[in-house]
Design an enzyme around this catalytic site. Structure first.
Site, PDB file in Angstrom:
ATOM      1  N   LYS A  65       2.039   2.324  -9.549  1.00 41.67           N
ATOM      2  CA  LYS A  65       2.597   0.973  -9.545  1.00 41.67           C
ATOM      3  C   LYS A  65       3.694   0.799 -10.595  1.00 41.67           C
ATOM      4  CE  LYS A  65      -1.175  -1.130  -7.137  1.00 41.67           C
ATOM      5  NZ  LYS A  65      -1.943   0.096  -6.834  1.00 41.67           N
TER       6      LYS A  65
HETATM    7  C1  LIG Z   1      -2.441   0.464  -5.576  1.00 44.74           C
HETATM    8  C2  LIG Z   1      -2.928   1.859  -5.445  1.00 44.74           C
HETATM    9  C3  LIG Z   1      -3.053   2.491  -4.184  1.00 44.74           C
HETATM   10  C4  LIG Z   1      -2.744   1.767  -2.889  1.00 44.74           C
HETATM   11  O1  LIG Z   1      -1.376   1.518  -2.718  1.00 44.74           O
HETATM   12  P1  LIG Z   1      -0.866   0.434  -1.645  1.00 44.74           P
HETATM   13  O2  LIG Z   1       0.583   0.295  -1.876  1.00 44.74           O
HETATM   14  O3  LIG Z   1      -1.622  -0.829  -1.991  1.00 44.74           O
HETATM   15  O4  LIG Z   1      -1.210   0.924  -0.309  1.00 44.74           O
HETATM   16  C5  LIG Z   1      -3.485   3.798  -4.149  1.00 44.74           C
HETATM   17  N1  LIG Z   1      -3.812   4.470  -5.277  1.00 44.74           N
HETATM   18  C6  LIG Z   1      -3.708   3.896  -6.501  1.00 44.74           C
HETATM   19  C7  LIG Z   1      -4.104   4.674  -7.705  1.00 44.74           C
HETATM   20  C8  LIG Z   1      -3.268   2.577  -6.638  1.00 44.74           C
HETATM   21  O5  LIG Z   1      -3.184   2.011  -7.851  1.00 44.74           O
END
Ligand SMILES: *Cc1c(COP(=O)(O)O)cnc(C)c1O
Length: 502
Positions: free
Chosen positions: A112
């Protein structure tokens, strides 16, 4: 003004990328989308010559046409200048007959960061004169810390994060409660994640509060429904492809597949945007955990959230409504906003909807979906470590298992997206790899044991977080969230009552 964006639920909506970033989502509850995506593509051969920063500038110039070149250049430089511990930003590592795209080299060790380092920089150019924005985020762990780091100490911006008291891991809690900065606020909620999320939505839609805040202060979201967070993620699909061309794994123009561990469908949707912009992709392999709403949809065409909710070892994928899937439905239905509105009304009324055979077929053409149980995740972490010496976090491991199922059908070169450092979800990883059951009370010791055994380094931010002073100890009832937000707006923007604890 360029008004390229519309709502998935109403194509009479027209606004600019800047307006879309500032608002977050549409008044009709739809998501902002770019109808002409794919009608004029990026030049792949040009992109292959660029570094990460310049690919980012090229992608952003295309998708955010009302930002000036100077605004985009400045935002990209600020976002990625020194916040990542790899100068490639998102390096690709070869493992067996697949490649891993490591997205976890940012300041909080989760993918993120890629979006949330850039969104605040873009937001800066959206705010004019003395306008101010307070970002509100409900988090189950990863988004909160990444958003805090991205918005920390930026002028005219504040960030308030709510997390469920007792509902995040020890390390996630420490990451958030030790955050520095004068405009960062964190509160634990007596309730679960859904309570936090529901109340944040209520606060967004509260007209009385909007009136009280006045013209100068608006509220916005750092979730992947915001195009300013989603679009930066398009970049690493192009960059990963470039890395494969540069190391000779593929030739320019060859097709590749991507496997993406999925929760809210933001990450994999960004990949589909890259494909629409001209990246040669054969298939996106979508991986869920035991919360397998999407995997069932791919079999039946029915999206049905009426089912038990599981807490898994891959908690960032514990999601029953993948918000960004609405954007894929928009593109795959031929941009039929009336149809999307009907589906989303069905979802709100009955918790489910059914798409037409044509739409399902169009989705299956580009996407394959499967899921992984907790046992399969643990086995994947152990197998890949033992066979290839590569350590995966549980989310990446969920992707790995589904990727292996799919590779029986298709041997196109494969890139697996790794969404978090194994040290961020150390308990599940230690259980899979260390001989003794991990001692959950001493997470730091477990991290050290894992580092010694696997000869991999603990990311700096996760090693140091244990020594930082805790600055945010507030715990509030969910019914007090709105008054808490009001008080933080006063403090952050008008410097009132600095004595209160945060
Ligand atoms: C947020 C997240 C996901 C999922 O990603 P999306 O964009 O919501 O599909 C997968 N793995 C981790 C470690 C995350 O923080």
């Amino acid at each position: 003004m360029n008004t390229n964006y519309t709502s998935t639920r109403d194509n009479s909506v027209h606004l600019s990328a800047k307006q879309a970033i500032k608002k977050g989502f549409a008044d009709d509850k739809g998501l902002f989308v770019y109808p002409e995506l794919g009608q004029n593509q990026l030049n792949l051969n040009e992109i292959l010559k660029l570094n990460y920063h310049d690919i980012a500038k090229t992608v952003l110039a295309k998708l955010l046409p009302d930002f000036s070149k100077e605004e985009i250049d400045e935002s990209v430089e600020q976002a990625y200048r020194n916040s990542f511990d790899s100068d490639k930003i998102t390096p690709v590592v070869d493992v067996d007959n697949f490649h891993v795209l490591e997205l976890f080299h940012g300041p909080t060790s989760a993918f993120k960061d890629v979006g949330l380092q850039l969104l605040p920089q873009l937001m800066k150019h959206v705010l004019t004169d003395d306008n101010k924005v307070m970002i509100l985020t409900a988090t189950s762990g990863d988004t909160g810390k990444a958003a805090l780091e991205g918005f920390k100490d930026l002028p005219n911006m504040g960030i308030t994060v709510f997390y469920p008291d007792g509902g995040v891991s020890k390390i996630q809690k420490l990451q958030m409660t030790t955050t520095g900065g004068s405009n960062t606020r964190v509160a634990a909620i007596r309730g679960n994640f859904d309570d936090a999320q529901t109340n944040v939505k209520l606060i967004f839609n509260d007209q009385k509060l909007k009136d009280q805040l006045g013209d100068k202060v608006s509220l916005s979201s750092a979730n992947s429904i915001n195009i300013g967070r989603l679009i930066p993620q398009v970049v690493y699909y192009f960059d990963a492809y470039k890395q494969l061309v540069n190391n000779g794994a593929i030739k320019a123009g060859d097709k590749v597949n991507f496997t993406v561990p999925t929760g809210n469908f933001g990450d994999v949707l960004a990949g589909y945007y890259a494909k629409l912009l001209g990246l040669p992709v054969n298939k996106f392999v979508v991986a869920s955990n035991e919360n397998n709403v999407l995997a069932n949809f791919f079999e039946t065409g029915v999206y049905d959230r009426n089912r038990p909710f599981f807490q898994t070892v891959a908690p960032s994928m514990d999601i029953q409504i993948s918000s960004n899937f609405e954007r894929l439905l928009y593109y795959k239905s031929g941009e039929d906003t009336a149809y999307i509105k009907q589906l989303m009304d069905d979802l709100e009324d009955s918790g489910k909807y059914r798409v037409s055979k044509d739409v399902l077929k169009a989705i299956q053409k580009d996407f394959y979906c499967g899921y992984s149980t907790d046992d399969e995740i643990e086995a994947a972490i152990r197998d890949v470590y033992n066979q290839n010496g590569y350590l995966m976090d549980p989310h990446t491991a969920a992707g790995y298992k589904v990727m292996r199922d799919y590779q029986k059908l298709d041997d196109t070169p494969m890139i697996l997206l790794s969404t978090a450092s194994p040290y961020k979800f150390v308990k599940a990883v230690a259980t899979a790899v260390l001989p003794e059951e991990a001692d959950s009370d001493n997470v730091l010791q477990t991290m050290k044991d894992l580092s010694t055994k696997t000869k991999t380094a603990i990311p700096d931010n996760l090693a140091k977080v244990w020594e930082l002073p805790v600055r945010h100890e507030t715990v509030i009832d969910k019914s007090d969230m709105e008054s808490y937000v009001k008080a933080q707006v006063e403090e952050v923007f008008y410097d009132k009552d600095q004595s209160s604890s945060h």
